[in-house]
Design a protein around this motif. Sequence first.
Motif, short mmCIF file in Angstrom:
data_model
loop_
_atom_site.label_atom_id
_atom_site.label_comp_id
_atom_site.label_asym_id
_atom_site.label_seq_id
_atom_site.Cartn_x
_atom_site.Cartn_y
_atom_site.Cartn_z
N SER A 78 -22.99 -7.64 3.66
CA SER A 78 -23.39 -9.00 3.51
C SER A 78 -23.67 -8.24 2.64
O SER A 78 -24.62 -7.93 2.46
N ILE A 79 -24.24 -9.46 0.95
CA ILE A 79 -25.02 -9.30 0.18
C ILE A 79 -25.42 -11.16 -0.03
O ILE A 79 -24.73 -12.28 -0.59
N THR A 80 -27.00 -10.72 0.25
CA THR A 80 -27.53 -11.91 -0.38
C THR A 80 -28.12 -11.87 -1.52
O THR A 80 -29.23 -11.14 -2.14
N ILE A 81 -28.12 -13.33 -3.20
CA ILE A 81 -27.87 -13.68 -3.96
C ILE A 81 -29.28 -14.42 -3.88
O ILE A 81 -28.98 -15.73 -3.40
N LYS A 82 -30.68 -14.41 -4.52
CA LYS A 82 -31.67 -15.50 -3.69
C LYS A 82 -32.08 -15.61 -5.36
O LYS A 82 -32.26 -14.72 -6.69
N ILE A 83 -31.87 -17.12 -5.41
CA ILE A 83 -31.83 -17.93 -7.01
C ILE A 83 -33.36 -18.26 -6.54
O ILE A 83 -33.61 -19.64 -6.02
N ILE A 84 -34.30 -17.44 -7.92
CA ILE A 84 -36.12 -18.51 -8.17
C ILE A 84 -35.66 -19.22 -9.25
O ILE A 84 -35.48 -18.16 -10.14
N THR A 85 -35.81 -20.41 -9.67
CA THR A 85 -36.19 -21.18 -10.52
C THR A 85 -37.72 -21.28 -10.85
O THR A 85 -38.28 -19.74 -10.66
N GLU A 86 -37.97 -21.49 -11.83
CA GLU A 86 -39.26 -21.39 -12.86
C GLU A 86 -40.64 -21.56 -11.99
O GLU A 86 -40.12 -22.72 -11.29
N ASN A 87 -41.83 -21.16 -12.26
CA ASN A 87 -42.59 -20.80 -11.64
C ASN A 87 -42.15 -20.22 -10.08
O ASN A 87 -42.99 -20.75 -9.14
N GLY A 88 -40.64 -19.71 -9.26
CA GLY A 88 -41.02 -19.86 -8.42
C GLY A 88 -40.76 -21.26 -7.55
O GLY A 88 -40.46 -21.39 -6.46
N ALA A 89 -40.43 -22.39 -8.19
CA ALA A 89 -40.51 -24.07 -7.62
C ALA A 89 -39.60 -24.09 -6.74
O ALA A 89 -39.65 -25.30 -5.77
N THR A 90 -38.61 -23.49 -7.04
CA THR A 90 -36.95 -23.65 -6.02
C THR A 90 -35.88 -22.36 -6.02
O THR A 90 -36.78 -21.72 -6.62
N THR A 91 -35.90 -22.31 -4.80
CA THR A 91 -35.45 -21.26 -4.01
C THR A 91 -34.11 -21.16 -3.27
O THR A 91 -34.29 -22.92 -2.52
N LYS A 92 -33.25 -20.73 -3.69
CA LYS A 92 -32.14 -20.78 -2.54
C LYS A 92 -30.69 -19.42 -2.72
O LYS A 92 -30.93 -18.63 -3.71
N GLU A 93 -30.32 -19.58 -1.76
CA GLU A 93 -29.54 -18.19 -0.90
C GLU A 93 -28.15 -18.50 -1.04
O GLU A 93 -28.20 -19.38 0.30
N ILE A 94 -27.99 -17.75 -1.53
CA ILE A 94 -26.08 -17.56 -1.67
C ILE A 94 -26.10 -16.12 -0.57
O ILE A 94 -26.35 -15.36 -1.35
N VAL A 95 -25.22 -16.42 0.23
CA VAL A 95 -24.38 -15.15 0.46
C VAL A 95 -22.97 -14.92 0.30
O VAL A 95 -21.85 -15.66 0.60
#
Length: 557
Positions: free
Chosen positions: A489-506
């Motif tokens: 599996s490949i995990t993609i972490k989405i990091i928004t401006e200044n690291g304020a919000t992150t979300k991981e999608i597998v």
Amino acid sequence: MAASTNTNQINLTSDVNDECSVVGTVVLLKDENLTLSDGTAVDYSNYGNYKALKVTDNGGTPQYVVSLKGHLDVIDLAVYNSSINFVKYPLYQHSMEYSQSNTPLADIVDQPNIEDRENGMFLYDSTFDGTQTRTQRFNDVYQKETSGTWVDQGAYDLIKGAKVGDSVSTTFFKNQGIRNKRTEVVTNDGRLAELQGNSDIYIYYIRKCQMPNDERVDSNKIYTNEPQWSVRPGINMLLVDTVASNNKTAFSIYIDAQGFRTGGYELGYNENNFFDDLGAIGIEIRNHSDVLLTSEYLMIQPNTVGYDKAGRFLGTYSTQFEADNADFPVYVETHLIFPSTTTEYYREGPHYWSLWDADYGSIGATNPDIMTGELVDDPFCFDRHYSSDCNVFLDDNFSPWYSYRFLCNSAATGGGGSATSNTSKMYSDSIINKKIQFQNTVQSQFNLITKGNGLRNIYKYKTKKYRTSTQDRPTMLRTISMTYMSFNSITIKIITENGATTKEIVFDGTTKINELPIKKTTTKVVGLKCKTFELELSTYGSIDDILEINKLSIGYG
């Protein structure tokens, strides 16, 4: 002759006609790290937005030559800074000398066949306690005295047709008083601003300039006291080519365009918070039934490849969209989105950009073709706008030069091919890793990540930062799509401006052990609001992998 009363003259030798001929590089003064003699930095607030010719004097010292005509024609705009306050923003690069109106900044009232309206130029005028007027004129003829007679020289700034970075050959008058024919006011050439060190900024009337030899509209042309086609606001030239991509067809569009606003990382902005309004380029592709297949936009920013930070774009845009064979023929429409400060470039009256008739002449249909394969049924028919050759006309209220539509078959017959000299390339912002998404000539997609040394069962990669909004408000990051092949599996972490919000999608593995490798395209919902984002890809497996990622893209808006 009327010698200049300015005794500070550039150290270059002039001939018997009071002319200096020199080759130099066109620069934007605010990018030269210059400091005025009083310790003030050269920036947008003084001479920084000026284009200048950087030359070497007789002593081997760099000097800066500014067009006298361009200096006298500077406009003070009102521009937002990052604190949402208006500041005075002197604008050197503009096209108002090509307007048919004597006062192109004035409001439009009681003119035949033109609707009454306010002028769209946003000026730093009395509203802001500024001095910019709406009566400024830009079409005045300038004169040089010869044997006691004032002789007309011209009404155009020849440096405006060159792009920042160009090497050009010029001829200018030295040690002269240059007179405005209408007002009879004399401007003395010579040093305009003293700098710290041995270099200075000078103003001279430039009477001759030769353009570089490449794919621009006026390639290698020598201008002598005459208007330049490349300064008229709009699209100057297009080359459209089709290129194979993943068994489909993408589009490579070379664009020579003028009319964006000068801008840099200033006014409190930097690369991570840039929301200034410099303009954009839009691409729409429609099938033969006129059904819209895609809309893509190239936002003009200081680091946009092909943009010179002073109004001009010369470069190639590669589309994210890939057409199927059944889609052809398609219409490829390119249009400019001028910045809010120069919206007059859109409007036909009172400027009548379409009637610009010097040197080439659109009415006589002798100006250069926008494309080599122009057809009589091209709906926008740039340089045939009011002629019988053009079957479909644009709205007469708008300039015909901001948009062009080309009927394109799968081979792009008549599109002119690809640029070979001016090779700057730009990609869709919605393509991740866009710099390496395509092969060396940016013509076909390839495996972005492939199996190789170290790229096996443990892998991690982080992208650069991407912007989804040019406004001071976030945009919805909607989907993420990946074409890939992997045991693990490949995990993609989405990091928004200044690291304020992150979300991981597998993304699950596509293939089980001991099975034939299978490549899949999977799309997943993101659902994050942001102005910028970064992606971090990682995979951690217990077995050697077949990891291969062909394409990774983001949907937003």
